[in-house]
Design a protein around this motif. Structure first.
Motif, short mmCIF file in Angstrom:
data_model
loop_
_atom_site.label_atom_id
_atom_site.label_comp_id
_atom_site.label_asym_id
_atom_site.label_seq_id
_atom_site.Cartn_x
_atom_site.Cartn_y
_atom_site.Cartn_z
N SER A 160 0.69 -1.30 0.07
CA SER A 160 -0.08 -0.06 -0.03
C SER A 160 1.06 1.17 0.01
O SER A 160 1.96 1.42 0.42
N GLY A 161 0.33 2.18 -0.22
CA GLY A 161 1.00 3.65 -0.49
C GLY A 161 0.71 4.51 -1.75
O GLY A 161 0.42 5.67 -1.75
N GLY A 162 0.41 3.86 -2.91
CA GLY A 162 0.54 4.37 -4.14
C GLY A 162 -0.90 5.12 -4.32
O GLY A 162 -1.18 5.80 -5.11
N GLU A 163 -1.72 4.71 -3.28
CA GLU A 163 -3.30 5.28 -3.53
C GLU A 163 -3.45 6.41 -2.82
O GLU A 163 -4.45 7.24 -3.23
N PHE A 164 -2.65 6.60 -1.85
CA PHE A 164 -3.07 7.58 -0.78
C PHE A 164 -1.83 8.81 -0.70
O PHE A 164 -2.01 10.09 -0.40
N MET A 165 -0.70 8.27 -0.88
CA MET A 165 0.70 9.30 -0.59
C MET A 165 0.50 10.49 -1.42
O MET A 165 0.48 11.63 -0.98
N VAL A 221 -2.03 11.86 -3.31
CA VAL A 221 -3.43 12.54 -3.10
C VAL A 221 -3.11 13.39 -1.83
O VAL A 221 -3.67 14.61 -1.88
N GLN A 222 -2.29 12.98 -0.95
CA GLN A 222 -2.08 13.97 0.20
C GLN A 222 -0.88 14.51 0.20
O GLN A 222 -0.69 15.38 1.18
N GLY A 223 -0.40 14.75 -1.00
CA GLY A 223 0.85 15.69 -1.07
C GLY A 223 2.27 15.24 -0.42
O GLY A 223 2.83 16.03 -0.17
N ARG A 224 2.21 13.98 -0.08
CA ARG A 224 3.50 13.41 0.75
C ARG A 224 4.43 12.70 0.00
O ARG A 224 5.50 11.98 0.66
N GLY A 225 4.15 12.32 -1.47
CA GLY A 225 5.07 11.50 -2.03
C GLY A 225 4.39 10.45 -2.69
O GLY A 225 3.19 10.80 -2.99
N ILE A 226 4.93 9.41 -3.49
CA ILE A 226 4.29 8.31 -4.20
C ILE A 226 4.19 7.28 -3.54
O ILE A 226 2.98 6.64 -3.54
N PHE A 227 5.04 6.58 -2.68
CA PHE A 227 5.03 5.40 -1.86
C PHE A 227 5.24 5.56 -0.57
O PHE A 227 5.96 6.61 0.10
N ASP A 228 4.64 4.76 0.34
CA ASP A 228 4.71 5.01 1.80
C ASP A 228 5.87 4.02 2.26
O ASP A 228 5.82 2.91 2.07
N GLY A 229 7.19 4.67 2.35
CA GLY A 229 8.27 3.87 2.90
C GLY A 229 8.96 3.68 1.50
O GLY A 229 8.66 3.86 0.56
N PRO A 230 10.22 2.81 1.63
CA PRO A 230 10.92 2.60 0.55
C PRO A 230 10.40 1.55 -0.40
O PRO A 230 9.79 0.68 -0.09
N VAL A 231 10.64 1.88 -1.69
CA VAL A 231 10.57 0.76 -2.65
C VAL A 231 11.76 0.40 -3.46
O VAL A 231 11.79 0.39 -4.66
N PRO A 234 -1.69 -0.99 -5.14
CA PRO A 234 -2.64 0.00 -5.11
C PRO A 234 -2.29 1.32 -5.53
O PRO A 234 -1.31 1.70 -5.50
N LEU A 235 -3.37 1.93 -6.83
CA LEU A 235 -3.13 2.94 -7.30
C LEU A 235 -4.20 4.10 -7.13
O LEU A 235 -5.27 3.67 -6.67
N ASN A 236 -3.97 5.29 -7.63
CA ASN A 236 -4.92 6.29 -7.51
C ASN A 236 -4.90 7.13 -8.92
O ASN A 236 -4.09 7.33 -9.65
N GLU A 237 -6.44 7.17 -9.44
CA GLU A 237 -6.46 7.57 -10.74
C GLU A 237 -6.27 8.84 -11.24
O GLU A 237 -5.66 9.30 -12.26
N GLU A 238 -6.43 9.76 -10.20
CA GLU A 238 -5.96 11.05 -10.23
C GLU A 238 -4.35 11.42 -10.24
O GLU A 238 -4.04 12.22 -11.03
N CYS A 239 -3.95 10.74 -9.83
CA CYS A 239 -2.46 10.91 -9.69
C CYS A 239 -1.81 10.33 -10.88
O CYS A 239 -0.82 10.87 -11.74
N TRP A 240 -2.11 9.19 -11.32
CA TRP A 240 -1.99 8.53 -12.53
C TRP A 240 -2.24 9.40 -14.00
O TRP A 240 -1.45 9.54 -14.53
N LEU A 241 -3.24 9.93 -13.91
CA LEU A 241 -3.62 10.79 -15.04
C LEU A 241 -3.18 12.13 -14.86
O LEU A 241 -3.31 12.99 -16.01
N ILE A 297 3.46 7.61 -12.97
CA ILE A 297 3.77 6.48 -13.81
C ILE A 297 4.98 5.84 -13.65
O ILE A 297 5.06 4.66 -13.77
N ASN A 298 5.92 6.81 -14.00
CA ASN A 298 7.35 6.19 -14.13
C ASN A 298 7.68 5.60 -12.92
O ASN A 298 8.44 4.51 -12.63
N ALA A 299 7.40 6.09 -11.75
CA ALA A 299 7.55 5.29 -10.44
C ALA A 299 7.02 3.99 -9.99
O ALA A 299 7.42 3.04 -9.66
N VAL A 300 5.63 4.00 -10.63
CA VAL A 300 4.83 2.64 -10.72
C VAL A 300 5.85 1.54 -11.44
O VAL A 300 5.68 0.61 -11.23
N LYS A 301 6.11 2.12 -12.61
CA LYS A 301 6.67 1.19 -13.63
C LYS A 301 8.04 0.67 -13.25
O LYS A 301 8.31 -0.41 -13.38
#
Length: 490
Positions: A181-186, A188-198, A217-224, A239-243
């Motif tokens: 988890s992390g990519g869905e909320f960090m 949109v909360q303006g705190r990063g892309i993932f919660d903790g190291p990846v 998990p992902l967030n559609e507004e962040c991806w778009l 997108i590049n972070a997810v990839k």
């Protein structure tokens, strides 16, 4: 799964380059350098729209403000943009500098992005002007990227065969692992892309548990890359972070599952997670405004890599909004105007169509209603999949309605007899593992798949957390999953 409370921080405005994954190259005239150069890229495209970006480089005297103009040649219509004041008059599109990025020194560059609709042709612009000066560029269509060879890494290409998941050689496979988890909320909360190291070490720690799957998990507004999200955590950067995370998961021989968790659309009815129209919490159903575009973009990103699995929507709960179960299942499959939901819903069929419309044949997971805990009518309402590569997704926690063997025997077993069944989230809020031990045994006895929630260092009593450190140190709850996976796959 809903998350422990998180503080929402204001997004930080700033100019961030959005270099697209598919870039239209700049070809300059021979001789002296042009006064300016523009790189135009299409970062993602779907049936009715696309996301684009421009990178402007100033080769003349420094300027305190700038305005870029170009013409759409294929009837495209601008819908929104970021890092510039975007507008369109007829075919002419203008991107004017914001207060924070107007200063452009000699040799400096600035980037901005946008979303637009298209039909028939998505021809690229052929000329650009910066502050009225021609940028002396010419663009050519970018080459089609070469398909990724899944044999380059240890992750298998999976497909549904009857009620089993099989690899390219026809061997039966199970998805056994964790959620990250992390990519869905960090974002949109303006705190990063993932919660903790990846980084590689943190992903290797998952593999060391003998997991073979990681759900992301992902967030559609962040991806778009919508304008409400800090651009540092949106669009091409997101997108590049997810990839990159997907690539790390695959490098350790594990299957990546990309999943849509938080979406757009205001819902304030029964069991609302928030009153925000933006993608800052779990909504009862995905929205028609952005979710089909999200899935078309994700599918285009990964369609040449069939090791990646698509999980359409985290935990639908239209049953909390509608007055009857039949209405809930109809809403789940068909979308549209659903009782009790104020925005236009994208049904599971809409999302399957969005994925398949790109040519992607990747395995798709579709969770049921009641936060994916109810599959009682999944077979009746399952969406049509022209690729025949669809599996059922199910979630269970100790506090859910369907949390005992009697329910599993009556509602899950019939589904598992016909299609592959994946428990995308299993967990308990007791900091123990007695409940998931029962779940895993039931699924093991039937050769089914399951993924623990979640590989994050939270308080395991407020939100089921598998680890206390990203080096893989388990909580008491996580110990049960870790030891079980090692016993199965060790």
């Amino acid at each position: 799964m809903r998350h422990p409370p998180r503080s929402v921080l204001a997004a930080v405005a700033g100019a961030v380059a959005l270099i697209g994954s598919v870039t239209v190259p700049v070809v300059t005239a021979s001789g002296a350098a042009p006064a300016c150069s523009v790189e135009y890229s299409v970062t993602s495209q779907w049936d009715s729209g696309f996301q684009g970006a421009v990178k402007i480089t100033n080769n003349t005297a420094a300027m305190s403000s700038w305005s870029l103009a170009f013409d759409f040649a294929g009837g495209q219509k601008l819908t929104q943009g970021w890092n510039a004041k975007w507008s369109q008059s007829g075919t002419t599109v203008t991107a004017a500098s914001e207060s924070y990025n107007g200063s452009l020194a000699t040799g400096a560059s600035v980037s901005a992005g946008f979303i637009a609709s298209w039909s028939g042709s998505n021809a690229v612009p052929t000329s650009f002007k910066l502050n009225g000066t021609s940028c002396n560029t010419a663009v050519e269509p970018s080459p089609t990227p070469e398909p990724t060879d899944p044999a380059d890494d240890g992750a298998p290409v999976l497909r549904a065969s009857g009620n089993k998941l099989v690899d390219a050689g026809g061997a039966t496979r199970r998805l056994l692992g964790v959620n990250r988890s992390g990519g869905e909320f960090m974002c949109v909360q303006g705190r990063g892309i993932f919660d903790g190291p990846v980084d590689d070490a943190s992903v290797k720690a998952i593999a060391d548990w003998k997991a073979n799957t990681v759900r992301i998990p992902l967030n559609e507004e962040c991806w778009l890359g919508l304008s409400t999200i800090d651009p540092a955590y949106a669009g091409a950067n997101y997108i590049n972070a997810v990839k990159d995370l997907v690539a790390k998961v695959k490098a350790h021989g594990m299957t990546p599952v990309v999943e849509l968790h938080w979406t757009y659309g205001q819902y304030t009815g029964n069991s609302a997670g928030c009153s925000d129209v933006h993608a800052s919490c779990q909504k009862p159903m995905p929205d028609m405004q952005y979710t089909p575009s999200f899935w078309a973009s994700v599918a285009n990103t990964f369609k040449n890599d069939r090791t990646v699995v698509f999980d359409l929507f985290n935990e639908p709960y239209p049953d909390r909004a509608t007055s009857t179960t039949t209405q809930a299942w109809q809403c789940w499959r068909d979308g549209g105007s659903c009782p009790g939901i104020g925005y236009e819903v994208a049904g599971m069929q809409d999302l399957v169509d969005s994925v398949r419309g790109t040519g992607a044949t990747n395995l798709i997971l579709a969770g049921g209603i009641a936060y994916s805990n109810d599959l009682s009518q999944w077979l009746t309402y399952r969406p049509a999949d022209p690729a025949g590569n669809l599996a059922a997704a199910w979630h269970v926690y100790n506090f859910n309605t369907c949390a005992n063997e009697s329910c599993w025997n009556s509602t899950l077993a019939p589904v598992a007899a016909q299609v592959p069944l994946v428990a995308g989230e299993i967990g308990e809020n007791t900091c123990a593992h007695g409940f998931i031990d029962q779940v895993m045994k039931w699924f093991d006895d039937r050769g089914l798949s399951y993924l623990g929630w979640t590989w994050n260092t939270w308080d395991c009593s407020s939100g089921p957390s598998l680890i206390s450190s990203y080096d893989g140190t388990p909580t008491a709850f996580g110990t049960g999953l870790r030891d079980h996976l090692r016993a199965l796959n060790g």
